[in-house]
Design a protein around this motif. Structure first.
Motif, PDB file in Angstrom:
ATOM      1  N   THR A  36      -6.904  -1.633  -3.202  1.00 30.74           N
ATOM      2  CA  THR A  36      -7.059  -3.051  -3.511  1.00 30.74           C
ATOM      3  C   THR A  36      -7.544  -3.826  -2.289  1.00 30.74           C
ATOM      4  N   CYS A  39     -11.169  -3.181  -1.675  1.00 29.91           N
ATOM      5  CA  CYS A  39     -11.968  -3.946  -2.641  1.00 29.91           C
ATOM      6  C   CYS A  39     -12.108  -5.405  -2.205  1.00 29.91           C
ATOM      7  N   LEU A  40     -11.035  -5.989  -1.731  1.00 33.32           N
ATOM      8  CA  LEU A  40     -11.087  -7.372  -1.251  1.00 33.32           C
ATOM      9  C   LEU A  40     -11.985  -7.497  -0.029  1.00 33.32           C
ATOM     10  N   GLU A  41     -11.931  -6.516   0.822  1.00 32.85           N
ATOM     11  CA  GLU A  41     -12.794  -6.499   2.005  1.00 32.85           C
ATOM     12  C   GLU A  41     -14.269  -6.457   1.593  1.00 32.85           C
ATOM     13  N   ASP A  44     -15.299  -9.857   0.436  1.00 30.18           N
ATOM     14  CA  ASP A  44     -15.569 -10.697   1.602  1.00 30.18           C
ATOM     15  C   ASP A  44     -16.976 -10.447   2.137  1.00 30.18           C
ATOM     16  N   TYR A  68     -11.696 -18.127  -5.728  1.00 29.56           N
ATOM     17  CA  TYR A  68     -10.331 -17.688  -5.429  1.00 29.56           C
ATOM     18  C   TYR A  68      -9.710 -16.988  -6.632  1.00 29.56           C
ATOM     19  N   TYR A  71     -10.706 -13.429  -6.406  1.00 31.48           N
ATOM     20  CA  TYR A  71      -9.865 -12.769  -5.403  1.00 31.48           C
ATOM     21  C   TYR A  71      -8.483 -12.446  -5.974  1.00 31.48           C
ATOM     22  N   LEU A  74      -8.730  -9.609  -8.459  1.00 31.45           N
ATOM     23  CA  LEU A  74      -8.920  -8.343  -7.758  1.00 31.45           C
ATOM     24  C   LEU A  74      -7.630  -7.891  -7.081  1.00 31.45           C
ATOM     25  N   LEU A  75      -6.904  -8.828  -6.517  1.00 40.40           N
ATOM     26  CA  LEU A  75      -5.633  -8.495  -5.865  1.00 40.40           C
ATOM     27  C   LEU A  75      -4.638  -7.902  -6.853  1.00 40.40           C
TER      28      LEU A  75
END
Length: 112
Positions: A36, A39-41, A44, A68, A71, A74-75
């Motif tokens: 996870t 994926c967030l990286e 970004d 957001y 995000y 995805l989180l």
């Protein structure tokens, strides 16, 4: 950094349950929490992209009305994997709705 010190899991226990959770499918390289965060990286990188391959998606991403929410989705996208009963996507969707309610997101944002 929030994950490393345990704050992210305290703030979002739904994500915290993924800490060090091994995914037993052959195509997963990471534990569920690391997957996870990677994926967030990547997301970004799309946001900040000036060159390919991420820049190809940057304009589309910048057009998202409430990034957001992407995000947050995805989180929480694998949060259901911490429960070994039922389909993780359905469990995760129910958890995401509870998180949205707890965070005070309005109904339109919760179901988008």
């Amino acid at each position: 950094m929030m994950h490393e010190v345990g704050l992210l899991g305290k703030f979002l226990p739904e994500f915290g349950r993924l800490t060090c959770l091994v995914q037993h499918e052959f195509y997963h390289q990471y534990t569920a929490d690391e997957h996870t965060l990677v994926c967030l990286e990547k997301l970004d990188r799309v946001w900040e992209a000036k060159t390919p391959p991420y820049s190809e998606y940057a304009e589309l991403f910048r057009g998202v009305e409430q990034p957001y929410m992407l995000y947050l989705a995805l989180l929480l996208h694998d949060s259901g994997k911490a429960f070994h009963t039922g389909h993780h996507a359905l469990i995760g969707a129910r958890q995401a709705l509870r998180v949205a309610h707890r965070l005070g997101l309005d109904g339109a944002k919760r179901t988008a």
